[in-house]
Design a protein around this motif. Structure first.
Motif, PDB file in Angstrom:
ATOM      1  N   TYR A 143      -4.868  -4.610 -28.056  1.00  0.00           N
ATOM      2  CA  TYR A 143      -4.548  -4.772 -29.470  1.00  0.00           C
ATOM      3  C   TYR A 143      -5.278  -3.749 -30.341  1.00  0.00           C
ATOM      4  O   TYR A 143      -4.752  -3.318 -31.367  1.00  0.00           O
ATOM      5  CB  TYR A 143      -4.809  -6.214 -29.930  1.00  0.00           C
ATOM      6  CG  TYR A 143      -3.633  -7.110 -29.601  1.00  0.00           C
ATOM      7  CD1 TYR A 143      -2.643  -7.347 -30.539  1.00  0.00           C
ATOM      8  CD2 TYR A 143      -3.488  -7.675 -28.339  1.00  0.00           C
ATOM      9  CE1 TYR A 143      -1.546  -8.147 -30.248  1.00  0.00           C
ATOM     10  CE2 TYR A 143      -2.395  -8.473 -28.029  1.00  0.00           C
ATOM     11  CZ  TYR A 143      -1.425  -8.704 -28.990  1.00  0.00           C
ATOM     12  OH  TYR A 143      -0.343  -9.480 -28.691  1.00  0.00           O
ATOM     13  N   ARG A 144      -6.479  -3.335 -29.929  1.00  0.00           N
ATOM     14  CA  ARG A 144      -7.163  -2.252 -30.659  1.00  0.00           C
ATOM     15  C   ARG A 144      -6.374  -0.955 -30.521  1.00  0.00           C
ATOM     16  O   ARG A 144      -6.189  -0.227 -31.512  1.00  0.00           O
ATOM     17  CB  ARG A 144      -8.586  -2.065 -30.139  1.00  0.00           C
ATOM     18  CG  ARG A 144      -9.567  -3.066 -30.721  1.00  0.00           C
ATOM     19  CD  ARG A 144     -11.013  -2.651 -30.497  1.00  0.00           C
ATOM     20  NE  ARG A 144     -11.361  -2.516 -29.090  1.00  0.00           N
ATOM     21  CZ  ARG A 144     -11.836  -3.497 -28.330  1.00  0.00           C
ATOM     22  NH1 ARG A 144     -12.016  -4.705 -28.838  1.00  0.00           N
ATOM     23  NH2 ARG A 144     -12.139  -3.287 -27.067  1.00  0.00           N
ATOM     24  N   LEU A 145      -5.919  -0.644 -29.320  1.00  0.00           N
ATOM     25  CA  LEU A 145      -5.115   0.573 -29.116  1.00  0.00           C
ATOM     26  C   LEU A 145      -3.817   0.499 -29.910  1.00  0.00           C
ATOM     27  O   LEU A 145      -3.369   1.490 -30.487  1.00  0.00           O
ATOM     28  CB  LEU A 145      -4.824   0.779 -27.630  1.00  0.00           C
ATOM     29  CG  LEU A 145      -6.014   1.160 -26.763  1.00  0.00           C
ATOM     30  CD1 LEU A 145      -5.644   1.105 -25.285  1.00  0.00           C
ATOM     31  CD2 LEU A 145      -6.521   2.542 -27.135  1.00  0.00           C
ATOM     32  N   THR A 166      -4.464   1.181 -33.647  1.00  0.00           N
ATOM     33  CA  THR A 166      -4.723   2.579 -33.995  1.00  0.00           C
ATOM     34  C   THR A 166      -3.525   3.477 -33.727  1.00  0.00           C
ATOM     35  O   THR A 166      -3.574   4.664 -34.014  1.00  0.00           O
ATOM     36  CB  THR A 166      -5.931   3.126 -33.201  1.00  0.00           C
ATOM     37  OG1 THR A 166      -5.648   3.034 -31.802  1.00  0.00           O
ATOM     38  CG2 THR A 166      -7.200   2.352 -33.529  1.00  0.00           C
ATOM     39  N   GLY A 167      -2.455   2.901 -33.180  1.00  0.00           N
ATOM     40  CA  GLY A 167      -1.247   3.679 -32.920  1.00  0.00           C
ATOM     41  C   GLY A 167      -1.333   4.559 -31.681  1.00  0.00           C
ATOM     42  O   GLY A 167      -0.508   5.444 -31.501  1.00  0.00           O
ATOM     43  N   ARG A 168      -2.310   4.328 -30.830  1.00  0.00           N
ATOM     44  CA  ARG A 168      -2.477   5.176 -29.645  1.00  0.00           C
ATOM     45  C   ARG A 168      -1.508   4.835 -28.527  1.00  0.00           C
ATOM     46  O   ARG A 168      -1.250   5.664 -27.664  1.00  0.00           O
ATOM     47  CB  ARG A 168      -3.910   5.085 -29.152  1.00  0.00           C
ATOM     48  CG  ARG A 168      -4.871   5.716 -30.132  1.00  0.00           C
ATOM     49  CD  ARG A 168      -6.271   5.745 -29.579  1.00  0.00           C
ATOM     50  NE  ARG A 168      -7.127   6.479 -30.489  1.00  0.00           N
ATOM     51  CZ  ARG A 168      -8.314   6.067 -30.869  1.00  0.00           C
ATOM     52  NH1 ARG A 168      -8.800   4.936 -30.403  1.00  0.00           N
ATOM     53  NH2 ARG A 168      -9.025   6.785 -31.712  1.00  0.00           N
ATOM     54  N   PRO A 180       4.135   3.675 -20.046  1.00  0.00           N
ATOM     55  CA  PRO A 180       3.951   5.135 -20.019  1.00  0.00           C
ATOM     56  C   PRO A 180       3.017   5.648 -21.119  1.00  0.00           C
ATOM     57  O   PRO A 180       2.229   6.567 -20.884  1.00  0.00           O
ATOM     58  CB  PRO A 180       5.372   5.675 -20.187  1.00  0.00           C
ATOM     59  CG  PRO A 180       6.238   4.608 -19.597  1.00  0.00           C
ATOM     60  CD  PRO A 180       5.553   3.312 -20.009  1.00  0.00           C
ATOM     61  N   SER A 181       3.059   5.059 -22.316  1.00  0.00           N
ATOM     62  CA  SER A 181       2.158   5.522 -23.380  1.00  0.00           C
ATOM     63  C   SER A 181       0.713   5.136 -23.067  1.00  0.00           C
ATOM     64  O   SER A 181      -0.214   5.884 -23.378  1.00  0.00           O
ATOM     65  CB  SER A 181       2.585   4.998 -24.750  1.00  0.00           C
ATOM     66  OG  SER A 181       2.405   3.598 -24.861  1.00  0.00           O
ATOM     67  N   LEU A 182       0.500   3.992 -22.422  1.00  0.00           N
ATOM     68  CA  LEU A 182      -0.836   3.587 -22.003  1.00  0.00           C
ATOM     69  C   LEU A 182      -1.357   4.527 -20.917  1.00  0.00           C
ATOM     70  O   LEU A 182      -2.509   4.969 -20.960  1.00  0.00           O
ATOM     71  CB  LEU A 182      -0.825   2.148 -21.503  1.00  0.00           C
ATOM     72  CG  LEU A 182      -2.141   1.592 -20.980  1.00  0.00           C
ATOM     73  CD1 LEU A 182      -3.211   1.601 -22.067  1.00  0.00           C
ATOM     74  CD2 LEU A 182      -1.936   0.193 -20.432  1.00  0.00           C
TER      75      LEU A 182
END
Length: 80
Positions: free
Chosen positions: A34-36, A39-41, A62-64
């Motif tokens: 949820y932190r990621l 921050t939109g990461r 894939p983004s992770l």
């Protein structure tokens, strides 16, 4: 769907997964996810019915993986 097809699909990493599945696959718990997300990461989506107050949060694997690869250290040579 045949039994063979179901067995083949189990070995494929999904593109989207909930927090429990992410924890099982990568060992990353809900709070860091949820932190990621905040921050939109990493990409996420929420499956929620119209007018509902709750839904199901899914995380884009894939983004992770890209996020983790960008921060990876060590090893020799170029990444694959």
């Amino acid at each position: 769907m045949s039994t063979k097809t179901r067995k083949q699909n189990r070995s494929v990493t999904p593109v989207w997964a909930d927090a429990k599945t992410i924890q099982a696959l990568f060992g990353i718990t809900r709070s860091p996810l949820y932190r990621l997300m905040g921050t939109g990461r990493i990409k996420t989506t929420s499956l929620v019915d119209d007018g509902a107050s709750r839904g199901k949060r899914l995380f884009h694997i894939p983004s992770l993986e890209t996020y983790m690869e960008e921060r990876a250290t060590g090893g020799k040579g170029k990444s694959l």
